[in-house]
Design a protein around this motif. Sequence first.
Motif, PDB file in Angstrom:
ATOM      1  N   GLN A  66       0.827  -1.206   0.000  1.00  0.00           N
ATOM      2  CA  GLN A  66       0.000   0.000   0.000  1.00  0.00           C
ATOM      3  C   GLN A  66       0.863   1.257   0.000  1.00  0.00           C
ATOM      4  O   GLN A  66       0.550   2.239  -0.686  1.00  0.00           O
ATOM      5  CB  GLN A  66      -0.917  -0.008   1.221  1.00  0.00           C
ATOM      6  CG  GLN A  66      -2.030  -1.036   1.167  1.00  0.00           C
ATOM      7  CD  GLN A  66      -2.838  -1.075   2.452  1.00  0.00           C
ATOM      8  OE1 GLN A  66      -2.279  -0.975   3.554  1.00  0.00           O
ATOM      9  NE2 GLN A  66      -4.139  -1.218   2.328  1.00  0.00           N
ATOM     10  N   ALA A  67       1.940   1.224   0.762  1.00  0.00           N
ATOM     11  CA  ALA A  67       2.834   2.392   0.806  1.00  0.00           C
ATOM     12  C   ALA A  67       3.464   2.651  -0.547  1.00  0.00           C
ATOM     13  O   ALA A  67       3.596   3.813  -0.980  1.00  0.00           O
ATOM     14  CB  ALA A  67       3.911   2.170   1.868  1.00  0.00           C
ATOM     15  N   LEU A  68       3.867   1.590  -1.257  1.00  0.00           N
ATOM     16  CA  LEU A  68       4.453   1.766  -2.588  1.00  0.00           C
ATOM     17  C   LEU A  68       3.438   2.354  -3.550  1.00  0.00           C
ATOM     18  O   LEU A  68       3.766   3.254  -4.349  1.00  0.00           O
ATOM     19  CB  LEU A  68       4.963   0.416  -3.101  1.00  0.00           C
ATOM     20  CG  LEU A  68       6.198  -0.153  -2.405  1.00  0.00           C
ATOM     21  CD1 LEU A  68       6.456  -1.582  -2.853  1.00  0.00           C
ATOM     22  CD2 LEU A  68       7.424   0.715  -2.674  1.00  0.00           C
ATOM     23  N   GLU A  69       2.207   1.873  -3.507  1.00  0.00           N
ATOM     24  CA  GLU A  69       1.170   2.402  -4.395  1.00  0.00           C
ATOM     25  C   GLU A  69       0.868   3.859  -4.059  1.00  0.00           C
ATOM     26  O   GLU A  69       0.692   4.695  -4.946  1.00  0.00           O
ATOM     27  CB  GLU A  69      -0.098   1.554  -4.256  1.00  0.00           C
ATOM     28  CG  GLU A  69      -1.277   2.051  -5.089  1.00  0.00           C
ATOM     29  CD  GLU A  69      -0.972   2.071  -6.579  1.00  0.00           C
ATOM     30  OE1 GLU A  69      -1.548   2.922  -7.292  1.00  0.00           O
ATOM     31  OE2 GLU A  69      -0.156   1.246  -7.038  1.00  0.00           O
ATOM     32  N   LEU A  78       8.284  12.548  -8.236  1.00  0.00           N
ATOM     33  CA  LEU A  78       7.886  11.767  -9.410  1.00  0.00           C
ATOM     34  C   LEU A  78       6.949  12.573 -10.293  1.00  0.00           C
ATOM     35  O   LEU A  78       7.034  12.517 -11.529  1.00  0.00           O
ATOM     36  CB  LEU A  78       7.227  10.462  -8.977  1.00  0.00           C
ATOM     37  CG  LEU A  78       6.778   9.527 -10.104  1.00  0.00           C
ATOM     38  CD1 LEU A  78       7.964   9.128 -10.981  1.00  0.00           C
ATOM     39  CD2 LEU A  78       6.111   8.283  -9.537  1.00  0.00           C
ATOM     40  N   GLN A  79       6.054  13.343  -9.693  1.00  0.00           N
ATOM     41  CA  GLN A  79       5.143  14.174 -10.477  1.00  0.00           C
ATOM     42  C   GLN A  79       5.905  15.215 -11.288  1.00  0.00           C
ATOM     43  O   GLN A  79       5.580  15.462 -12.455  1.00  0.00           O
ATOM     44  CB  GLN A  79       4.137  14.847  -9.540  1.00  0.00           C
ATOM     45  CG  GLN A  79       3.157  13.874  -8.894  1.00  0.00           C
ATOM     46  CD  GLN A  79       2.298  14.526  -7.818  1.00  0.00           C
ATOM     47  OE1 GLN A  79       2.470  15.704  -7.509  1.00  0.00           O
ATOM     48  NE2 GLN A  79       1.382  13.761  -7.244  1.00  0.00           N
ATOM     49  N   VAL A  80       6.935  15.800 -10.692  1.00  0.00           N
ATOM     50  CA  VAL A  80       7.747  16.781 -11.429  1.00  0.00           C
ATOM     51  C   VAL A  80       8.471  16.103 -12.591  1.00  0.00           C
ATOM     52  O   VAL A  80       8.541  16.656 -13.705  1.00  0.00           O
ATOM     53  CB  VAL A  80       8.751  17.453 -10.471  1.00  0.00           C
ATOM     54  CG1 VAL A  80       9.769  18.280 -11.250  1.00  0.00           C
ATOM     55  CG2 VAL A  80       8.016  18.338  -9.473  1.00  0.00           C
ATOM     56  N   GLN A 164      13.579   7.503 -11.390  1.00  0.00           N
ATOM     57  CA  GLN A 164      12.950   8.124 -10.231  1.00  0.00           C
ATOM     58  C   GLN A 164      11.983   7.164  -9.547  1.00  0.00           C
ATOM     59  O   GLN A 164      11.909   7.113  -8.314  1.00  0.00           O
ATOM     60  CB  GLN A 164      12.210   9.398 -10.661  1.00  0.00           C
ATOM     61  CG  GLN A 164      11.659  10.224  -9.521  1.00  0.00           C
ATOM     62  CD  GLN A 164      12.746  10.924  -8.727  1.00  0.00           C
ATOM     63  OE1 GLN A 164      13.842  11.154  -9.214  1.00  0.00           O
ATOM     64  NE2 GLN A 164      12.458  11.250  -7.488  1.00  0.00           N
ATOM     65  N   SER A 165      11.264   6.382 -10.338  1.00  0.00           N
ATOM     66  CA  SER A 165      10.335   5.394  -9.773  1.00  0.00           C
ATOM     67  C   SER A 165      11.094   4.360  -8.956  1.00  0.00           C
ATOM     68  O   SER A 165      10.669   3.969  -7.856  1.00  0.00           O
ATOM     69  CB  SER A 165       9.544   4.710 -10.889  1.00  0.00           C
ATOM     70  OG  SER A 165       8.772   5.648 -11.621  1.00  0.00           O
ATOM     71  N   ARG A 166      12.240   3.887  -9.488  1.00  0.00           N
ATOM     72  CA  ARG A 166      13.050   2.913  -8.770  1.00  0.00           C
ATOM     73  C   ARG A 166      13.596   3.519  -7.465  1.00  0.00           C
ATOM     74  O   ARG A 166      13.643   2.859  -6.428  1.00  0.00           O
ATOM     75  CB  ARG A 166      14.212   2.427  -9.635  1.00  0.00           C
ATOM     76  CG  ARG A 166      13.821   1.762 -10.926  1.00  0.00           C
ATOM     77  CD  ARG A 166      13.179   0.410 -10.698  1.00  0.00           C
ATOM     78  NE  ARG A 166      13.111  -0.362 -11.909  1.00  0.00           N
ATOM     79  CZ  ARG A 166      12.122  -0.285 -12.799  1.00  0.00           C
ATOM     80  NH1 ARG A 166      11.132   0.543 -12.593  1.00  0.00           N
ATOM     81  NH2 ARG A 166      12.133  -1.035 -13.891  1.00  0.00           N
ATOM     82  N   GLU A 167      14.023   4.765  -7.547  1.00  0.00           N
ATOM     83  CA  GLU A 167      14.584   5.418  -6.362  1.00  0.00           C
ATOM     84  C   GLU A 167      13.512   5.615  -5.296  1.00  0.00           C
ATOM     85  O   GLU A 167      13.764   5.419  -4.098  1.00  0.00           O
ATOM     86  CB  GLU A 167      15.197   6.765  -6.755  1.00  0.00           C
ATOM     87  CG  GLU A 167      16.130   7.355  -5.727  1.00  0.00           C
ATOM     88  CD  GLU A 167      17.389   6.527  -5.517  1.00  0.00           C
ATOM     89  OE1 GLU A 167      17.948   6.608  -4.404  1.00  0.00           O
ATOM     90  OE2 GLU A 167      17.808   5.805  -6.437  1.00  0.00           O
ATOM     91  N   GLN A 453      17.917  -5.004  -5.484  1.00  0.00           N
ATOM     92  CA  GLN A 453      16.890  -4.856  -6.515  1.00  0.00           C
ATOM     93  C   GLN A 453      17.014  -3.507  -7.210  1.00  0.00           C
ATOM     94  O   GLN A 453      16.850  -3.404  -8.431  1.00  0.00           O
ATOM     95  CB  GLN A 453      15.499  -5.013  -5.895  1.00  0.00           C
ATOM     96  CG  GLN A 453      15.191  -6.428  -5.438  1.00  0.00           C
ATOM     97  CD  GLN A 453      13.911  -6.508  -4.628  1.00  0.00           C
ATOM     98  OE1 GLN A 453      13.380  -5.491  -4.182  1.00  0.00           O
ATOM     99  NE2 GLN A 453      13.415  -7.712  -4.422  1.00  0.00           N
ATOM    100  N   ARG A 454      17.321  -2.470  -6.436  1.00  0.00           N
ATOM    101  CA  ARG A 454      17.512  -1.144  -7.044  1.00  0.00           C
ATOM    102  C   ARG A 454      18.748  -1.132  -7.926  1.00  0.00           C
ATOM    103  O   ARG A 454      18.736  -0.543  -9.018  1.00  0.00           O
ATOM    104  CB  ARG A 454      17.650  -0.099  -5.929  1.00  0.00           C
ATOM    105  CG  ARG A 454      18.060   1.288  -6.424  1.00  0.00           C
ATOM    106  CD  ARG A 454      16.992   1.885  -7.296  1.00  0.00           C
ATOM    107  NE  ARG A 454      17.409   3.185  -7.813  1.00  0.00           N
ATOM    108  CZ  ARG A 454      18.016   3.364  -8.979  1.00  0.00           C
ATOM    109  NH1 ARG A 454      18.306   2.319  -9.754  1.00  0.00           N
ATOM    110  NH2 ARG A 454      18.344   4.558  -9.397  1.00  0.00           N
ATOM    111  N   ALA A 455      19.814  -1.797  -7.481  1.00  0.00           N
ATOM    112  CA  ALA A 455      21.048  -1.816  -8.263  1.00  0.00           C
ATOM    113  C   ALA A 455      20.854  -2.547  -9.576  1.00  0.00           C
ATOM    114  O   ALA A 455      21.533  -2.264 -10.566  1.00  0.00           O
ATOM    115  CB  ALA A 455      22.174  -2.470  -7.473  1.00  0.00           C
ATOM    116  N   VAL A 456      19.918  -3.505  -9.601  1.00  0.00           N
ATOM    117  CA  VAL A 456      19.652  -4.258 -10.828  1.00  0.00           C
ATOM    118  C   VAL A 456      18.421  -3.699 -11.538  1.00  0.00           C
ATOM    119  O   VAL A 456      18.103  -4.123 -12.646  1.00  0.00           O
ATOM    120  CB  VAL A 456      19.468  -5.757 -10.483  1.00  0.00           C
ATOM    121  CG1 VAL A 456      19.270  -6.600 -11.720  1.00  0.00           C
ATOM    122  CG2 VAL A 456      20.684  -6.272  -9.729  1.00  0.00           C
TER     123      VAL A 456
END
Length: 462
Positions: A66-69, A78-80, A164-167, A453-456
């Motif tokens: 839920q937090a990710l969504e 992300l909006q910017v 940005q989404s991954r970060e 996961q972020r690194a990949v």
Amino acid sequence: MLSSVHSTWVVVAIALLISAVPKSANAQTPPQTPPQNLNPSANPLQFPTKPQEVQIQTTVPLSLAQALELARRNNRNLQVTILELERSRSALRESQAALFPTLDINGSVTNSGNGFSSSTSQPSTSFNGTAQLNYNLYTSGSRQAIIKQAEEQLRIDELDVENQSREIELNIKTQYYNLQQADEQVRINQSAVANAQASLRDAQARERAGVGTRFDVLQAQVNLANAQQDLTNSLSDQQIARRQFGTLLSLPQTVDITAADTVALAGLWQPSLEQTIVEAFQNRPELRQQIAQRNISEQQRRQALAQVRPQVGLVTSYNLLDRFNDSASITDGYSIGLQASVNLFDGGAANARAAQARSNIAIAETQFANQRDQIRFNVEQYYAQLRSNLDNVQTSSVGLEQAREALNIARIRYQAGVGTQTEVIEAENDLTRAEGNRVTAILDYNRALANLQRAVSARASR
């Protein structure tokens, strides 16, 4: 040999993944869609002016999903980035307009005469209209370079949205694990306070029965005071973690959140180190951004050189003239022609701009190599942390069971008169540390998995 070790590691990880799930994890999973009351105000310029407008009115439990969504929906950074992507799409459409001709239409109505003092002739009114079409037939590659540059910039911004989404995903996971650790530390310290209170009651009971000493009571009271102080500090850390997480999610001013998920291993990573490194090279958007930046510099070099090369354009026009109140009919005419130009000497400005672009190409290539090496290091770092933290989970799980058994034995010995209060207090402290070590090992593993996961640039656990 390496594959055998890796397979053994995966088997141990699966066993720990099963054993690390608390008994309460069998409860019903919360819905993945976050509650609607967690949406921020539609007005980004909202400025609370009254205390009740910032007073916490409700605390909402949130799962990690839920937090990710919620972050994907509400995160302002992300909006910017998405707005910048839309701006690049418009810039590409602007550059593509050069593929089409331009058409201008002008018209005028004129009334003319000899002046107010003369009446030798009547004033006349006329209409004059012109339509002109222009098209650049040959630009020495400048037009194509401008369009290609806009396409590459659009690609960079698309990758920036992905990056940005991954970060954001990594930040949400990290902060969620921090929130879980703060909640668990409160629970552990509450248990430590309860244990210290039980020890104090035992010491006081033995003192009243004449088989204990005042020293044992004082020692138990000091231990209880220390446990209460640790609990107070952990409650403060918990509140800070909640507000920090709420800020990251852009929550409304009156809402607080707590972690709904139980502490457990977040998943497994099955690929070997070498496979993980290669996958990271293939997936990371930063590497593709450096390639796109290099292509932009190449197109800028072509644009600079095109300024001192031939330019050929097509020019056509159509004229219409009509003088009202005369016997002549409408007159019209057209023209069509080619225009060619070449800048024979510009003082070396075009070549200088091309040299700057060549330097930018070399810079982009160097940055690509640096980024590639940094990606490999990050993968190796988080892969090693993942494996060591998995070993720590196993060790801490065994240590926790041993600490519980040791505390039970210490209390039985103390109640039987063959042990000391010091042994009980030490066993209680050992249990508190063992519980904290196990929670830390699990959450450190989850953090390492999130970083890997972020690194990949992988979204889900393997």
